[in-house]
Design a protein around this motif. Structure first.
Motif, PDB file in Angstrom:
ATOM      1  N   ASP A   6      75.289  -1.540  13.342  1.00  0.00           N
ATOM      2  CA  ASP A   6      76.195  -2.360  14.149  1.00  0.00           C
ATOM      3  C   ASP A   6      75.902  -3.846  13.949  1.00  0.00           C
ATOM      4  O   ASP A   6      76.833  -4.641  13.796  1.00  0.00           O
ATOM      5  N   ARG A   7      74.620  -4.221  13.939  1.00  0.00           N
ATOM      6  CA  ARG A   7      74.275  -5.628  13.693  1.00  0.00           C
ATOM      7  C   ARG A   7      74.694  -6.066  12.301  1.00  0.00           C
ATOM      8  O   ARG A   7      75.166  -7.183  12.102  1.00  0.00           O
ATOM      9  N   PHE A  16      81.794  -5.654   7.592  1.00  0.00           N
ATOM     10  CA  PHE A  16      82.663  -4.778   8.377  1.00  0.00           C
ATOM     11  C   PHE A  16      83.682  -4.106   7.467  1.00  0.00           C
ATOM     12  O   PHE A  16      83.922  -2.901   7.568  1.00  0.00           O
ATOM     13  N   ASN A  17      84.281  -4.866   6.566  1.00  0.00           N
ATOM     14  CA  ASN A  17      85.289  -4.309   5.666  1.00  0.00           C
ATOM     15  C   ASN A  17      84.685  -3.310   4.683  1.00  0.00           C
ATOM     16  O   ASN A  17      85.338  -2.317   4.335  1.00  0.00           O
ATOM     17  N   ILE A  18      83.460  -3.556   4.236  1.00  0.00           N
ATOM     18  CA  ILE A  18      82.778  -2.600   3.365  1.00  0.00           C
ATOM     19  C   ILE A  18      82.584  -1.276   4.092  1.00  0.00           C
ATOM     20  O   ILE A  18      82.857  -0.202   3.546  1.00  0.00           O
ATOM     21  N   PHE A  19      82.110  -1.352   5.330  1.00  0.00           N
ATOM     22  CA  PHE A  19      81.896  -0.140   6.124  1.00  0.00           C
ATOM     23  C   PHE A  19      83.199   0.614   6.327  1.00  0.00           C
ATOM     24  O   PHE A  19      83.266   1.831   6.115  1.00  0.00           O
ATOM     25  N   LEU A  73      73.473   8.688  20.796  1.00  0.00           N
ATOM     26  CA  LEU A  73      72.941   7.584  20.002  1.00  0.00           C
ATOM     27  C   LEU A  73      73.651   6.259  20.203  1.00  0.00           C
ATOM     28  O   LEU A  73      73.061   5.207  19.986  1.00  0.00           O
ATOM     29  N   VAL A  74      74.914   6.280  20.573  1.00  0.00           N
ATOM     30  CA  VAL A  74      75.669   5.040  20.681  1.00  0.00           C
ATOM     31  C   VAL A  74      75.550   4.496  22.104  1.00  0.00           C
ATOM     32  O   VAL A  74      75.947   5.153  23.057  1.00  0.00           O
ATOM     33  N   GLN A  79      79.305  -2.968  19.743  1.00  0.00           N
ATOM     34  CA  GLN A  79      80.612  -3.615  19.587  1.00  0.00           C
ATOM     35  C   GLN A  79      81.594  -2.756  18.806  1.00  0.00           C
ATOM     36  O   GLN A  79      82.781  -2.736  19.110  1.00  0.00           O
ATOM     37  N   ASN A  80      81.125  -2.062  17.800  1.00  0.00           N
ATOM     38  CA  ASN A  80      82.010  -1.337  16.890  1.00  0.00           C
ATOM     39  C   ASN A  80      81.947   0.177  17.120  1.00  0.00           C
ATOM     40  O   ASN A  80      81.850   0.949  16.179  1.00  0.00           O
ATOM     41  N   PHE A  81      82.065   0.605  18.364  1.00  0.00           N
ATOM     42  CA  PHE A  81      81.911   2.028  18.641  1.00  0.00           C
ATOM     43  C   PHE A  81      83.054   2.842  18.057  1.00  0.00           C
ATOM     44  O   PHE A  81      82.878   3.995  17.685  1.00  0.00           O
ATOM     45  N   ARG A  82      84.231   2.269  17.930  1.00  0.00           N
ATOM     46  CA  ARG A  82      85.361   3.008  17.349  1.00  0.00           C
ATOM     47  C   ARG A  82      85.102   3.339  15.889  1.00  0.00           C
ATOM     48  O   ARG A  82      85.468   4.412  15.414  1.00  0.00           O
ATOM     49  N   GLN A  83      84.482   2.419  15.172  1.00  0.00           N
ATOM     50  CA  GLN A  83      84.183   2.665  13.771  1.00  0.00           C
ATOM     51  C   GLN A  83      83.145   3.777  13.619  1.00  0.00           C
ATOM     52  O   GLN A  83      83.227   4.568  12.695  1.00  0.00           O
ATOM     53  N   PHE A  84      82.188   3.845  14.542  1.00  0.00           N
ATOM     54  CA  PHE A  84      81.213   4.927  14.484  1.00  0.00           C
ATOM     55  C   PHE A  84      81.867   6.257  14.818  1.00  0.00           C
ATOM     56  O   PHE A  84      81.544   7.283  14.213  1.00  0.00           O
TER      57      PHE A  84
END
Length: 109
Positions: A6-7, A16-19, A73-74, A79-84
């Motif tokens: 996330d960091r 972010f775009n790579i992920f 774990l989350v 901040q980016n929980f939707r991506q996880f």
């Protein structure tokens, strides 16, 4: 590990775009493999229904494990929980694609 990821995503838009790109590639690739292998199995009958049930069973088991990992774990300050959440869904479809491909190789070779 999720905090570190996330960091890393928050450091820059490129990270972010790579992920998101890698996650999308896994998701779409898995869906294409599932579709392709599903077409190779042929028309639905007793044999293919059993194969589909095995694939769905492995995907459901993985979904339960991934949901449990997501909940445990989350943290709520991520901040980016939707991506996880979407990453865990992509992993579920990847497991389904691997299972379908393995069953296809086993039954048709």
């Amino acid at each position: 590990m999720i905090d570190v990821l996330d960091r890393w995503m928050l450091e820059s838009v490129v990270n972010f775009n790579i992920f998101v790109g890698i996650m999308t590639f896994i998701y779409i690739g898995s869906l294409l493999v599932l579709f392709f292998v599903g077409k190779k199995f042929g028309k639905p009958d007793e044999r293919t229904n059993s194969i589909y049930l095995k694939i769905i069973s492995s995907m459901f088991s993985t979904q339960l494990i991934m949901t449990g990992m997501f909940i445990s774990l989350v943290d709520n300050d991520i901040q980016n929980f939707r991506q996880f959440l979407l990453l865990f869904q992509a992993i579920v479809f990847l497991v389904g694609a691997i299972s379908a491909f393995r069953l296809y190789k086993k039954d048709f070779n």
